[in-house]
Enzyme design. Structure first.
Site, mmCIF file in Angstrom:
data_model
loop_
_atom_site.group_PDB
_atom_site.id
_atom_site.type_symbol
_atom_site.label_atom_id
_atom_site.label_comp_id
_atom_site.label_asym_id
_atom_site.label_seq_id
_atom_site.Cartn_x
_atom_site.Cartn_y
_atom_site.Cartn_z
ATOM 1 N N GLU A 1 129.637 -12.117 77.043
ATOM 2 C CA GLU A 1 129.261 -11.894 78.437
ATOM 3 C C GLU A 1 129.580 -13.040 79.404
ATOM 4 O O GLU A 1 129.953 -12.778 80.552
ATOM 5 C CB GLU A 1 127.750 -11.605 78.526
ATOM 6 C CG GLU A 1 127.346 -10.305 77.878
ATOM 7 C CD GLU A 1 125.829 -10.200 77.776
ATOM 8 O OE1 GLU A 1 125.236 -10.940 76.967
ATOM 9 O OE2 GLU A 1 125.257 -9.417 78.536
ATOM 10 N N ARG B 1 116.461 -11.772 82.948
ATOM 11 C CA ARG B 1 117.718 -12.530 82.846
ATOM 12 C C ARG B 1 118.222 -12.934 84.235
ATOM 13 O O ARG B 1 118.842 -13.976 84.404
ATOM 14 C CB ARG B 1 118.783 -11.771 82.058
ATOM 15 C CG ARG B 1 119.987 -12.635 81.716
ATOM 16 C CD ARG B 1 120.905 -12.005 80.673
ATOM 17 N NE ARG B 1 120.430 -12.171 79.315
ATOM 18 C CZ ARG B 1 120.608 -13.265 78.566
ATOM 19 N NH1 ARG B 1 121.294 -14.280 79.040
ATOM 20 N NH2 ARG B 1 120.119 -13.339 77.352
ATOM 21 N N GLU C 1 123.585 0.281 75.025
ATOM 22 C CA GLU C 1 122.505 -0.517 74.429
ATOM 23 C C GLU C 1 121.286 0.373 74.187
ATOM 24 O O GLU C 1 120.677 0.329 73.151
ATOM 25 C CB GLU C 1 122.142 -1.712 75.322
ATOM 26 C CG GLU C 1 121.129 -2.637 74.654
ATOM 27 C CD GLU C 1 120.923 -3.973 75.373
ATOM 28 O OE1 GLU C 1 121.859 -4.464 76.035
ATOM 29 O OE2 GLU C 1 119.814 -4.521 75.264
#
Ligand code: MTE
Ligand code: LUZ
Ligand code: MOS
Length: 749
Positions: free
Chosen positions: A706, A304, A226
């Protein structure tokens, strides 16, 4: 439709970075990295390496024309170390030579003297020393302090979860080539081409338009690319800048494992309170993320985690705090789930621990506390679907929970050398980047005048099948055969300012942008067809590569229509831009609506533990998953199977050990074990939640990348249920991964 890449992959014809035909002037780069986890560089002498025949240039921090800075969120990470080193494997220099062997041999000739300083590896210790990467954050709901008085049962304790190596098959790779006027084109194995472009521009002191980044596909990313694909790409570009020659860097596996960051190991303190009916009244937790030596994506991962502290449950009183701890391991980074698995691991383990202490069923507590429409998560958002309950009910209908429990109990009554365990794992995962501005995407669609179609978006194909899904979106919106559709490489000159393909939103965001672009073309084509037929636009539709008036097929085929449009000088190129509507979040109040929607599911995991050896196998994972309305069953089922295995591996056999001095001990595939075909559950039964899907998802087909990773948590709990049935004195452990050694100790105290 099968994944369009499957044939290329199994025949070895798919093209990765190292398969791109090489220019004959190419140079290869080899890294010189820090042998210690914390220290001061006292001497760096590159002269012996420079003297080696075939070495063209040795790059160090001194050679950087712009900023020696690759930090994406916080600028705290140098491309090449200057005075200090902060983790074993930190890049210090890059040797560029005419072949790989020469580069690697010369790298060993560099004289490096480093004064070692004490390294901090434990995030709790880092927190004590106030070594934080970014300020800590707390999410709250209700009032935990007053809630404890209402609880009949209060259980508190500590927990640990380990790191995880991504182990993408293609190691970190980049290949940069010079263009005219000193411009540079980079082929990169990255999930974030715009990140590579902007950080290369920063390091070289270039405007972004002088850097072109092109990505064909990745041999896996899983979050590890990422933003951590960036440094190698920048190093290649820096090499091009100095030598004028193409430069390639492919990290050898062991260098990749030692140098790159992984999933954040976490330490936890928790306290959970229940009333007499087993309703969870209060939950309080502190999460210490082991962030490593630089910020990287830790603040986003912290967020998150906070968004998933209650998983699929409603808990009226919650207080959750995350500390992002700076330590001397490689900067921890994105990995499938992005901090949510850690949060979900803790609440699931806390529930299992409470059940163990109270002598009640974990499943009963779970079922009683599932979140319903109208109830809120600690950040204020409420799920707009009752799917947490629906997946559970459908699971019970299809797999019969009591029957599964009974079968395991019966087996355990008649077996001693083997014991079975069973656990249920509900999940609820929020879809959208938690950073609002990242929830946007663009698509560029060309219809060539022979009727074939070329599509560019910001999506990166990394094995998850996004390109196949994009083909389906275009084909469906224009009503043509998928054979007409080609997905081009992802290139910053065709689609700019892209978000990385991450947060499971690649197909949603880019698919929606593509749908918009195709829709614009569709409307143009309807006008052309109406003109050709002297009919009203309202009566024209395109269907199955043909023009229809209402439901009457005409003699105008797709190809004829396109050619006519071109002769009429209609532009057959369109752009689509999509920004997810309805998202907002107030970081001062820590309240808002960060997610477009949620993905729900429940998994039942059945395991068998060998009570003599402490080994275990995963017999079966039964799943009811909320796909919405899947547009590609083959791909989505594959995503679930892969994610489940990765999740199980994280909490069972993948043991990412660091030495006390911070050196990675599990630095090869002989010391770091991941699930293989023998460890894979004999059966993964996947069943689709009966639902229409969600409008915010592409063609109502929910994001799938995910969320199912978290089903792996079931293995951690089921194995312990099996241990418990053998050893009645066993205390439920919250120390992951649950390796065979720990199981053996647990069986015999
Ligand atoms: N599947 C494969 N085969 N390879 C990968 O690298 N990455 C995962 C998931 N599935 C990955 C994968 C991660 S971390 C994410 S965020 C999503 O795919 C990204 O793709 P999507 O947004 O298109 O689902
Ligand atoms: N990356 C990111 C992510 O920058 N923000 C996110 O919310 C996210 N979520 C999952 C995976 N990557
Ligand atoms: Mo996935 S961790 O969002 O790349």
């Amino acid at each position: 439709m099968k994944n369009k890449d499957s044939k290329g992959h199994v025949t070895g014809r798919s093209i990765y970075i190292d398969d791109i035909p090489e220019n004959k002037e190419i140079l290869y780069g080899a890294l010189v990295t820090s042998p210690v986890s914390h220290g001061i560089i006292e001497e760096l002498d590159i002269s012996a390496a420079e003297a080696v025949f075939g070495v063209v240039k040795v790059l160090t921090a001194h050679d950087i024309p712009g900023e020696n800075q690759i930090g994406a969120i916080v600028r705290d990470e140098p491309l090449l170390a200057e005075k200090n080193v902060h983790f074993t494997g930190q890049p210090i220099a890059v040797v560029l030579a005419i072949d790989e062997e020469t580069a690697q041999m010369a790298a060993k000739k560099i004289i490096l003297k480093i004064k070692e300083i004490e390294a901090v590896i434990d995030p709790r210790l880092a927190a004590e020393k106030k070594q934080f990467l970014v300020p800590s954050r707390t999410f709250k709901q209700g009032d935990v302090t007053n809630a404890w008085g209402k609880c009949v049962h209060i259980i508190e304790g500590r927990a640990t979860s380990g790191g995880q190596e991504h182990l993408y098959l293609e190691t970190q790779s980049a290949y940069a080539v010079p263009l005219e006027n000193g411009n540079i084109k980079i082929y990169s194995s990255t999930q974030g081409p715009t990140g590579v472009q902007s950080i290369t521009a920063r390091v070289l002191n270039f405007p972004m338009h002088r850097i072109e980044v092109d990505v064909n596909r990745l041999g896996g990313g899983f979050g590890g690319k990422e933003d951590q694909a960036t440094p190698w790409a920048v190093m290649c570009a820096l090499g091009v800048f100095y030598t004028g020659k193409p430069v390639k860097i492919i990290l050898p596996r062991n260098v990749d494992m030692i140098t790159t960051g992984k999933r954040h190991p976490y330490e936890y303190d928790f306290k959970i309170g229940l009333d007499k009916n087993l309703k969870i009244i209060a939950f309080e937790a502190v999460y210490y993320q082991n962030g490593g030596a630089a910020t990287d994506l830790s603040p986003a991962i912290m967020e998150r985690t906070l968004f998933h502290v209650t998983n699929a449950y409603f808990i009226p009183n919650v207080k959750a705090t995350v500390h992002s701890c700076r330590t001397n391991i490689p900067p921890s980074t994105a990995f499938r789930g992005f901090g949510a698995p850690q949060a979900m691991f803790l609440i699931e383990s806390a529930i299992a621990k409470a059940a163990d202490v109270l002598g009640v069923s974990t499943i009963e507590i779970q079922k009683k506390n599932l979140i319903r429409k109208g109830e809120t998560f600690p950040y204020g958002q409420s799920p707009d679907q009752d799917n947490a309950v629906k997946v559970w009910e459908q699971y019970d209908e299809e797999f019969n929970i009591n029957n599964e429990i009974k079968k395991v109990e019966e087996y355990n009554k008649t077996h001693l050398a083997k014991k079975k365990g069973y656990a249920l794992t509900p999940i609820c995962f929020g879809i959208s980047f938690t950073n609002k501005s990242m929830n946007q995407a663009r698509a560029l669609v060309h219809i060539y005048y022979d009727g074939s179609i070329g599509i560019s978006t910001g999506a990166i194909e990394m094995g998850q099948g996004v390109n196949t899904k994009l083909m389906q979106v275009a084909a469906k919106t224009l009503s043509v055969n998928t054979k007409r559709v080609k997905i081009e490489s992802t290139n910053t000159t065709r689609v700019s300012n892209t978000s990385p393909t991450a947060a499971s939103s690649g197909a949603d965001l880019n698919g929606k942008a593509l749908e918009i672009a195709c829709r614009k073309l569709y409307i143009k084509l309807i006008k052309v067809a109406a003109g050709m037929l002297n009919a009203s636009e309202n009566d024209i539709i395109l269907k199955d590569e043909n023009v229809f008036i209402v439901d009457k097929k005409t003699d105008i085929t797709w190809e004829k229509l396109i050619m006519t449009a071109h002769f009429e000088r209609i532009g057959l190129t369109e752009n689509g831009h999509y920004a997810t509507p309805g998202l907002h979040f107030d970081t001062k109040k820590e309240q808002g609506n960060p997610f477009a929607y949620y993905v729900f599911g429940v998994a039942g995991t059945i395991v068998t533990v060998d009570t003599i050896r402490g080994t275990y196998q995963i017999d079966k994972v039964n799943i009811v998953h909320d796909f919405g309305n899947t547009i590609n069953k083959i791909i989505d089922y594959g995503q679930i199977e892969g994610a489940v295995m990765q999740g199980i591996g994280w909490l069972t056999i993948e043991d990412l050990q660091f030495a006390e001095n911070g050196r990675l001990l599990a630095n090869t595939l002989s010391t770091y074990k991941i699930p293989d075909i023998y460890f894979t559950p004999q059966k993964i039964n996947i069943s689709e939640l009966k639902t229409k899907g969600h409008e915010a998802a592409i063609l109502k087909s929910k994001a799938v990348g995910e969320p199912p990773f978290n089903y792996g948590i079931g293995s951690f709990i089921a194995i312990q249920q099996a241990i418990k049935s053998f050893n009645k004195n066993y205390n439920f452990s919250l120390d992951a991964p649950l390796t065979n050694e720990k199981v053996l100790i647990g069986l015999y105290d």
